[in-house]
Design a protein around this motif. Structure first.
Motif, short mmCIF file in Angstrom:
data_model
loop_
_atom_site.label_atom_id
_atom_site.label_comp_id
_atom_site.label_asym_id
_atom_site.label_seq_id
_atom_site.Cartn_x
_atom_site.Cartn_y
_atom_site.Cartn_z
N GLU A 21 0.87 -1.17 0.00
CA GLU A 21 0.00 0.00 0.00
C GLU A 21 0.90 1.22 0.00
O GLU A 21 1.85 1.30 0.80
N VAL A 22 0.65 2.17 -0.89
CA VAL A 22 1.51 3.35 -1.03
C VAL A 22 0.76 4.59 -0.56
O VAL A 22 -0.39 4.82 -0.94
N ILE A 23 1.43 5.38 0.26
CA ILE A 23 0.90 6.69 0.65
C ILE A 23 2.01 7.72 0.52
O ILE A 23 3.20 7.37 0.41
N PHE A 24 1.63 8.98 0.51
CA PHE A 24 2.58 10.07 0.35
C PHE A 24 2.38 11.06 1.50
O PHE A 24 1.28 11.60 1.67
N ALA A 25 3.43 11.28 2.27
CA ALA A 25 3.34 12.20 3.41
C ALA A 25 4.74 12.59 3.85
O ALA A 25 5.72 11.88 3.56
N ASN A 26 4.85 13.69 4.56
CA ASN A 26 6.14 14.16 5.04
C ASN A 26 6.28 14.17 6.56
O ASN A 26 7.37 14.39 7.07
N VAL A 54 2.08 5.72 11.74
CA VAL A 54 1.64 5.02 12.95
C VAL A 54 0.16 4.69 12.86
O VAL A 54 -0.32 3.74 13.51
N GLY A 55 -0.60 5.40 12.03
CA GLY A 55 -2.00 5.08 11.82
C GLY A 55 -2.21 3.84 10.98
O GLY A 55 -3.34 3.33 10.89
N GLY A 63 3.79 6.71 19.43
CA GLY A 63 3.24 5.41 19.82
C GLY A 63 3.72 4.23 19.01
O GLY A 63 3.22 3.11 19.19
N ALA A 64 4.68 4.43 18.11
CA ALA A 64 5.23 3.29 17.37
C ALA A 64 5.91 2.34 18.35
O ALA A 64 6.47 2.77 19.38
N GLN A 65 5.88 1.05 18.03
CA GLN A 65 6.40 0.05 18.98
C GLN A 65 7.77 -0.48 18.57
O GLN A 65 8.72 -0.41 19.36
#
Length: 398
Positions: free
Chosen positions: A177-182, A188-189, A213-215
């Motif tokens: 799954e590909v998303i684009f963000a900075n 984490v979502g 909150g990443a583990q």
């Protein structure tokens, strides 16, 4: 002035380096050959440098996608992994990606935009403006990205990296799954098991991920930090600085090579009677004004160097002196006045001195490594060893 040449950078041809080769002897023989056949005359404070690639090859510092996959499974659990901020490079990242994809069931691939960390653009800035997209706030799905921008190919390679990386992940048996963000916290979502692939911002990214909150969070510098099934590794940098060797293997950044540069320095002293500085160099630190690519995809420019290369330049700006302090002088009188000013330097820092304004405030190893990288290139010149003379000279040196 009795000498016309200032700084001279010379690429030295060397044999093709293989695993197990003795680099100390190879560098020694190469310099001796340049002295005997090409008239090289070593001087004190000359510099000899070799690419990190031949050091790693001589060390045999390689690992396979199978090794990477095993390390990823053991560290992140083998299920869904968020993979964020990779650079867009077939040479630098594609084989690492194969290994990571083989080590999990699904990859959520988060790409920074409009470009990756080193300047490879996914989206033109003008196109972003035209569509009203704010890269600091907007998160795009692959469907939205395609709707807005279509298929975007890299101007130099002609590759659609979104398609290329997605297909590569699927070929390795994982969903994608590909998303684009900075904002790294976006991932984490999607999953709390994350590999962040950024190079020079990795400490901040890890801090933000953990605070969100990443583990299980690992940087590329934390993958392949120990041998897997007898593989190579890099305890300090992991997969950072690695390059494609074959379709299933990467050459890692060289392991500790401080003893190497010191041994070469000692052996060259025996040969030449001169104190020659020695360094290992990787990518230079400079930016291409056309392609917008910042060259430095290695974690550092120089992983090892002799002590004489520590520090930053401490120089006067000659054009400032000519236009200000000695504006009324010309010809030999101007030359003599500037030489006298240089000779007055006592070794103390010139930071804040107007006469030093505009000189490059960077580490010597970054400047020299960039010069070496430009001299040797990355193609077929066959000069992985670079000899530099006159770098520490100034206008008064005869």
């Amino acid at each position: 002035m009795s000498r016309t040449f200032g700084t001279v950078s010379i690429g030295l041809r060397a044999p093709i380096i293989r695993q197990g080769d003795n680099l100390v002897n190879i560098v020694f023989d190469t310099v001796r050959s340049a002295m005997e056949n090409d008239g090289l005359k070593p001087r004190d404070r000359d510099i000899i440098a070799m690419t990190e690639a031949i050091v790693a090859r001589a060390q045999g510092n390689y690992c396979t996608t199978k090794d990477i996959a095993q390390d990823v499974r053991e560290k992140l659990g083998g299920e869904t992994v968020g993979l964020i901020f990779p650079i867009l490079s077939r040479n630098r990242f594609s084989i690492c990606l194969r290994g990571i994809a083989k080590g999990c069931k699904k990859v959520v691939l988060m790409l920074s935009y409009p470009s990756d960390e080193v300047g490879n653009h996914l989206i033109d800035l003008d196109a972003l403006d035209a569509k009203g997209i704010d890269p600091y706030r907007d998160v795009l799905t692959e469907a939205k990205y395609r709707e807005l921008f279509g298929s975007v190919k890299h101007p130099f390679t002609g590759v659609d990296y979104v398609e290329y990386y997605s297909q590569l992940i699927r070929e390795c048996g994982a969903e994608v799954e590909v998303i684009f963000a900075n904002d790294p916290r976006v991932i984490v979502g999607y999953t709390k098991n994350i590999i962040h692939c950024d190079i020079h911002t990795r400490a901040r990214t890890k801090r933000l991920l953990l605070s969100a909150g990443a583990q299980r969070v690992f940087g590329l510098d934390e993958i392949m930090t120990a041998s897997v099934n007898g593989s190579g590794y890099n305890e300090k940098y992991g997969l950072l600085g690695s390059n494609k060797a074959t379709d299933d293997t990467v050459k890692l950044f060289p392991q500790d090579c401080q003893d190497l540069v010191l041994d070469i320095q000692e052996k060259l002293l025996e040969l030449t009677g001169k104190h020659i500085e020695v360094m290992v160099y990787g990518d230079g630190a400079f930016k291409d004004p056309v392609g917008k690519i910042w060259e430095l995809a290695d974690p550092v420019v120089s992983p090892a160097y002799t002590p004489g290369l520590e520090g930053t330049p401490n120089e006067l700006k000659l054009k400032y002196l000519a236009d200000n302090d000695f504006a009324g002088l010309t010809g030999k009188a101007l030359q003599d006045a500037i030489k006298a000013k240089i000779q007055q330097k006592d070794g103390s820092s010139l930071v804040g001195n107007m006469a030093a304004q505009g000189t490059t405030p960077r580490r010597l190893t970054d400047l020299i490594g960039s010069l070496c990288d430009l001299t040797s290139g990355s193609g077929d010149k066959g000069t992985p060893i670079v000899y530099i003379q006159g770098y520490f000279d100034n206008y008064t040196t005869e």
